[in-house]
Structures are given as structure tokens and as C-alpha cells.
Design a protein around this motif. Sequence first.
Motif, mmCIF file in Angstrom:
data_model
loop_
_atom_site.group_PDB
_atom_site.id
_atom_site.type_symbol
_atom_site.label_atom_id
_atom_site.label_comp_id
_atom_site.label_asym_id
_atom_site.label_seq_id
_atom_site.Cartn_x
_atom_site.Cartn_y
_atom_site.Cartn_z
ATOM 1 N N LEU A 40 0.835 -1.194 0.000
ATOM 2 C CA LEU A 40 0.000 0.000 0.000
ATOM 3 C C LEU A 40 0.873 1.248 0.000
ATOM 4 O O LEU A 40 1.935 1.268 0.614
ATOM 5 C CB LEU A 40 -0.906 0.012 1.229
ATOM 6 N N HIS A 41 0.404 2.314 -0.666
ATOM 7 C CA HIS A 41 1.147 3.572 -0.629
ATOM 8 C C HIS A 41 0.410 4.637 0.168
ATOM 9 O O HIS A 41 0.912 5.721 0.373
ATOM 10 C CB HIS A 41 1.468 4.082 -2.032
ATOM 11 N N VAL A 46 -3.733 0.791 -2.963
ATOM 12 C CA VAL A 46 -2.793 -0.241 -3.387
ATOM 13 C C VAL A 46 -1.827 0.329 -4.423
ATOM 14 O O VAL A 46 -2.229 1.058 -5.331
ATOM 15 C CB VAL A 46 -3.564 -1.439 -3.990
ATOM 16 N N ASN A 47 -0.553 -0.028 -4.283
ATOM 17 C CA ASN A 47 0.442 0.350 -5.285
ATOM 18 C C ASN A 47 0.122 -0.333 -6.609
ATOM 19 O O ASN A 47 -0.491 -1.399 -6.636
ATOM 20 C CB ASN A 47 1.843 -0.058 -4.831
ATOM 21 N N ASP A 48 0.592 0.264 -7.709
ATOM 22 C CA ASP A 48 0.377 -0.336 -9.024
ATOM 23 C C ASP A 48 1.195 -1.614 -9.196
ATOM 24 O O ASP A 48 0.763 -2.550 -9.863
ATOM 25 C CB ASP A 48 0.743 0.645 -10.132
ATOM 26 N N HIS A 49 2.385 -1.649 -8.590
ATOM 27 C CA HIS A 49 3.254 -2.814 -8.679
ATOM 28 C C HIS A 49 4.240 -2.801 -7.507
ATOM 29 O O HIS A 49 4.395 -1.794 -6.835
ATOM 30 C CB HIS A 49 4.004 -2.833 -10.017
ATOM 31 N N TYR A 59 -4.480 -6.086 -10.564
ATOM 32 C CA TYR A 59 -5.476 -7.150 -10.731
ATOM 33 C C TYR A 59 -6.367 -7.319 -9.501
ATOM 34 O O TYR A 59 -7.415 -7.935 -9.581
ATOM 35 C CB TYR A 59 -4.793 -8.499 -10.991
ATOM 36 N N GLN A 60 -5.932 -6.820 -8.362
ATOM 37 C CA GLN A 60 -6.641 -7.065 -7.099
ATOM 38 C C GLN A 60 -8.068 -6.530 -7.139
ATOM 39 O O GLN A 60 -8.340 -5.501 -7.719
ATOM 40 C CB GLN A 60 -5.867 -6.482 -5.925
ATOM 41 N N ARG A 61 -8.944 -7.293 -6.511
ATOM 42 C CA ARG A 61 -10.347 -6.904 -6.389
ATOM 43 C C ARG A 61 -10.797 -7.125 -4.950
ATOM 44 O O ARG A 61 -11.604 -7.993 -4.659
ATOM 45 C CB ARG A 61 -11.229 -7.723 -7.342
ATOM 46 N N ALA A 62 -10.250 -6.351 -4.034
ATOM 47 C CA ALA A 62 -10.586 -6.531 -2.625
ATOM 48 C C ALA A 62 -11.978 -5.983 -2.317
ATOM 49 O O ALA A 62 -12.702 -6.533 -1.496
ATOM 50 C CB ALA A 62 -9.541 -5.856 -1.741
ATOM 51 N N ASP A 63 -12.362 -4.897 -2.970
ATOM 52 C CA ASP A 63 -13.678 -4.279 -2.827
ATOM 53 C C ASP A 63 -14.087 -4.121 -1.361
ATOM 54 O O ASP A 63 -13.387 -3.493 -0.589
ATOM 55 C CB ASP A 63 -14.722 -5.051 -3.623
ATOM 56 N N ASP A 64 -15.228 -4.693 -0.959
ATOM 57 C CA ASP A 64 -15.735 -4.532 0.403
ATOM 58 C C ASP A 64 -15.275 -5.633 1.359
ATOM 59 O O ASP A 64 -15.616 -5.607 2.537
ATOM 60 C CB ASP A 64 -17.266 -4.514 0.405
ATOM 61 N N GLY A 65 -14.514 -6.586 0.881
ATOM 62 C CA GLY A 65 -14.075 -7.703 1.711
ATOM 63 C C GLY A 65 -13.295 -7.295 2.950
ATOM 64 O O GLY A 65 -13.581 -7.774 4.052
#
Length: 131
Positions: A40-41, A46-49, A59-65
Motif C-alpha cells: 500500500l502507498h 494499493v500500489n500499481d506494482h 489485478y486485485q479486487r478486494a472491494d468490500d471484503g
Amino acid sequence: MMTTDIPATDEPQAEVRDLKPAIVNGLRLRCPKCGEGKLLHSYVKVNDHCSACQQPFHYQRADDGPAYLTILIVGHLMGFALHIAWVNWRPEPWVLATTMSVVAVVGALALLPRMKGLMIAYQWAKRMHGF
């Protein structure tokens, strides 16, 4: 008679990704692949890479989790804490409410980025969403 045809591919076997080290790295807010670069920045951006191994994180899809897991964990811990405090010490209601509110907010703020790291690491280890 039933036959199963397995298509032959020239692709090399995909590398095995261990779940446990990835999850530990995610909880540490580090890259699930190398454990070096920051995940994380910002608080939960989330950082791009990865800065160390260049693993893409878009690609991450953490959303509301992460929020759901944070509420689940903090809510259960606060329920037990509230019960124990009330049964053992019987504090004034305003003291109990204020104390429990502060502890819940601090706990949620501390846990939320780690839950996001955990979810991203899980997605990476299980090759979800293009990882």
C-alpha cells in the motif's frame, strides 16, 4: 466406454504459490510474492506494482471484503470485551460506552489495511482475477 482427452500444451507448469507465506506477507503489508516491496502507498490505496519484484497489483479486487472482515473481527472481540467488562467491573454506562467506542475505532483503523493486505495476498496465491 468413456474416454477423457486431455489436451497437450506446450506451456510450462505454473509455479506453485504457497498460501501461508503470501498471507503473512499480506498481513505485514508487503508484496505477497517477494515480501520486500510495500503493498500500500496510502492508508488503503494499493500500489500499481511491487517496487522490488515488479509484481503488478492492479489485478486485485478486494472491494468490500476487508471492511467486512474488519467489522466481523472487531465486532466479535468487542462483544466479548463488553461482556467481560460489564460482568467483572460494572463501570458507569458512559465510561463503558466511551471506552469501548475508542477501542473499537482504534482496532478497526489498525486492522483494516491488514485485512486488505490479506485479501490481496489470498487473491495472488490462488491466482484470482488475473494474478
